[in-house]
Design a protein around this motif. Structure first.
Motif, PDB file in Angstrom:
ATOM      1  N   VAL A   5       0.894  -1.165   0.000  1.00 19.33           N
ATOM      2  CA  VAL A   5       0.000   0.000   0.000  1.00 19.33           C
ATOM      3  C   VAL A   5       0.931   1.213   0.000  1.00 19.33           C
ATOM      4  O   VAL A   5       1.563   1.513   1.011  1.00 19.33           O
ATOM      5  CB  VAL A   5      -0.896   0.000   1.260  1.00 19.33           C
ATOM      6  CG1 VAL A   5      -1.674   1.305   1.358  1.00 19.33           C
ATOM      7  CG2 VAL A   5      -1.848  -1.188   1.239  1.00 19.33           C
ATOM      8  N   TRP A  65      -6.331   8.587   3.385  1.00 20.61           N
ATOM      9  CA  TRP A  65      -5.651   7.359   3.819  1.00 20.61           C
ATOM     10  C   TRP A  65      -6.581   6.420   4.581  1.00 20.61           C
ATOM     11  O   TRP A  65      -6.493   5.202   4.457  1.00 20.61           O
ATOM     12  CB  TRP A  65      -4.396   7.688   4.637  1.00 20.61           C
ATOM     13  CG  TRP A  65      -4.641   8.301   5.987  1.00 20.61           C
ATOM     14  CD1 TRP A  65      -4.627   9.617   6.279  1.00 20.61           C
ATOM     15  CD2 TRP A  65      -4.933   7.607   7.208  1.00 20.61           C
ATOM     16  NE1 TRP A  65      -4.899   9.807   7.597  1.00 20.61           N
ATOM     17  CE2 TRP A  65      -5.085   8.591   8.196  1.00 20.61           C
ATOM     18  CE3 TRP A  65      -5.072   6.268   7.564  1.00 20.61           C
ATOM     19  CZ2 TRP A  65      -5.386   8.275   9.526  1.00 20.61           C
ATOM     20  CZ3 TRP A  65      -5.364   5.948   8.875  1.00 20.61           C
ATOM     21  CH2 TRP A  65      -5.521   6.932   9.838  1.00 20.61           C
ATOM     22  N   MET A  80       2.887  -1.003   4.324  1.00 19.70           N
ATOM     23  CA  MET A  80       2.571   0.378   3.967  1.00 19.70           C
ATOM     24  C   MET A  80       3.883   1.094   3.642  1.00 19.70           C
ATOM     25  O   MET A  80       4.817   1.075   4.449  1.00 19.70           O
ATOM     26  CB  MET A  80       1.894   1.076   5.147  1.00 19.70           C
ATOM     27  CG  MET A  80       1.760   2.562   4.945  1.00 19.70           C
ATOM     28  SD  MET A  80       1.117   3.361   6.427  1.00 19.70           S
ATOM     29  CE  MET A  80       1.698   5.026   6.161  1.00 19.70           C
ATOM     30  N   ALA A  95      -1.688   1.615  10.824  1.00 17.53           N
ATOM     31  CA  ALA A  95      -1.095   0.459  10.127  1.00 17.53           C
ATOM     32  C   ALA A  95      -0.528  -0.534  11.146  1.00 17.53           C
ATOM     33  O   ALA A  95      -0.761  -1.746  11.039  1.00 17.53           O
ATOM     34  CB  ALA A  95       0.010   0.936   9.176  1.00 17.53           C
ATOM     35  N   TRP A 100       0.190  -4.357  10.143  1.00 15.17           N
ATOM     36  CA  TRP A 100       0.913  -4.134   8.890  1.00 15.17           C
ATOM     37  C   TRP A 100       2.373  -3.802   9.192  1.00 15.17           C
ATOM     38  O   TRP A 100       2.707  -3.372  10.292  1.00 15.17           O
ATOM     39  CB  TRP A 100       0.318  -2.955   8.111  1.00 15.17           C
ATOM     40  CG  TRP A 100      -1.083  -3.145   7.616  1.00 15.17           C
ATOM     41  CD1 TRP A 100      -1.924  -4.197   7.851  1.00 15.17           C
ATOM     42  CD2 TRP A 100      -1.821  -2.214   6.802  1.00 15.17           C
ATOM     43  NE1 TRP A 100      -3.133  -3.992   7.236  1.00 15.17           N
ATOM     44  CE2 TRP A 100      -3.099  -2.792   6.587  1.00 15.17           C
ATOM     45  CE3 TRP A 100      -1.539  -0.975   6.239  1.00 15.17           C
ATOM     46  CZ2 TRP A 100      -4.079  -2.153   5.830  1.00 15.17           C
ATOM     47  CZ3 TRP A 100      -2.512  -0.339   5.487  1.00 15.17           C
ATOM     48  CH2 TRP A 100      -3.773  -0.925   5.280  1.00 15.17           C
TER      49      TRP A 100
END
Ligand SMILES: NC(=O)c1ccc[n+]([C@@H]2O[C@H](COP(=O)([O-])OP(=O)(O)OC[C@H]3O[C@@H](n4cnc5c(N)ncnc54)[C@H](OP(=O)(O)O)[C@@H]3O)[C@@H](O)[C@H]2O)c1
Length: 336
Positions: A5, A65, A80, A95, A100
């Motif tokens: 991302v 976002w 990310m 995140a 993430w």
């Protein structure tokens, strides 16, 4: 496999897409990419070579976002990538809470108050090699040194291509105003050269390194003396500042002569030792730092094991290719 991302599709972001494309690895897949206006999202995978990236302006996408995060949902193995210059940290916190990973070329989230940014340090889910020295393996090396039980005593470094170029030119006989004009002409400076000359970009990099080696410092703990005193010129238009930069020629001529008389050279240095100092320093001409020329960056790392002769890392410290490559290496470190 990791799902990317990516926030930011400027110099570095664009080059990163190219390098991922060239790598053609089944282990890296883009699921979202966007700039400040628009994002393209497909959790089944974007075909960036096939036009999804070129069609970034297609309708029905969003740059917000939090909406991007919602659309990505609970996908696994997300990385990310922040290749913006945004002053933010909220997406990074979200995140991390989603499990993430994060890769940054953007320094800003790392230099907020320590209490806010600390979650990004000493965190195995976060990598930020490209924030200091672009693609040079400075952060990875420091982490390795610390993990192996060695102790970092101090770091001395030149982390500004622009200021490296100007100080080199001063010793080649150019006046300060000529060196500045030449740096602007070559495209080395920020649109407003005071953003380089005030030393704050170097200070951000020094703060990242200082925090990385365990100091819980904030920006106000650093002693920063820019190449020029920004406050004096703050109200001037960029054009006017460049014109009156001639007024500084005499002052720099004296400084250059003084250091050369004692076999030293001027370098704009970040010193991370007992204290973190960022200033124009006189350096032994024969040392690694003293021999550094032009826009290249250099870090001299002194540790318990590297005590008499410091460990030196040097090379290009800016440019989209090397920066994107540093980001890509960080992404690859998350590929299982
Ligand atoms: N260039 C280098 O040599 C180098 C070296 C080391 C580190 N870095 C760092 O890398 C980062 C990127 O540098 P760059 O040269 O690629 O900058 P850039 O060309 O100015 O690109 C910045 C990108 O970020 C996007 N952006 C801004 N706000 C956003 C938001 N809220 N959401 C999503 N995207 C957003 C911009 O979109 P818009 O176009 O729509 O505004 C643009 O695509 C910076 O933090 C820089 O300090 C750069």
């Amino acid at each position: 496999m990791v799902n990317i991302v990516q926030f930011g599709v400027g110099n570095v972001g664009n080059e990163l897409v190219n390098q991922v494309g060239e790598l053609n690895s089944a282990e890296i897949r883009y699921v979202s990419i966007g700039n400040s206006k628009i994002s393209k999202i497909d959790i089944r995978g974007l075909d960036l070579g096939g036009g999804d990236f070129q069609n970034l302006a297609a309708p029905g996408t969003t740059a917000d976002w939090s909406k991007v995060f919602d659309k990505v949902g609970d996908l696994d193995n997300v990385v990310m990538v922040d290749v913006t210059a945004q002053d933010w940290i909220e997406p990074h916190l979200e995140a991390l809470s989603r499990g993430w990973k994060i890769v940054l070329a953007n320094k800003k989230p790392l230099v907020k108050e320590w209490s806010v940014s600390k979650v990004l340090f000493n965190n195995n889910d976060v990598r930020f090699e490209a924030t200091v020295g672009a693609g040079l393996p400075i952060i990875q090396t420091l982490k390795g040194i610390i993990e192996s039980g060695d102790e970092v005593k101090e770091i001395n470094g030149a982390f500004s291509g622009t200021l490296g170029y100007i100080t080199t030119e001063l010793h080649e006989g150019k006046s300060f105003s000529e060196a500045l004009a030449s740096a602007i002409k070559k495209g080395y400076t920020e649109p407003n050269p005071l953003d380089d000359l005030d030393g704050m970009d170097v200070a951000r990099k020094a703060l990242i390194l200082s925090r990385l080696i365990g100091r819980e410092e904030n920006m106000e703990d650093l002693k920063v003396n820019g190449l020029v005193n920004r406050r004096k010129y703050e109200n001037l238009e960029t054009r006017e500042f460049i014109k009156i930069s001639k007024d500084l020629d005499g002052e720099f001529k004296v400084k250059v002569k003084d250091v050369e008389d004692s076999n030293k050279v001027l370098k704009f240095v970040a010193h991370i030792g007992k204290k973190t100092l960022i200033n124009l320093s006189s350096i032994e001409a024969k040392s690694s730092l003293g021999q550094l020329k032009g826009v290249n960056n250099l870090a001299e790392i002194t540790t318990s094991h590297y005590s008499d002769d410091p460990l030196v890392i040097s090379g290009p410290g800016a440019g989209k290719e090397v920066t994107a490559n540093g980001v890509l290496r960080d992404i690859l470190s998350f590929v299982q």
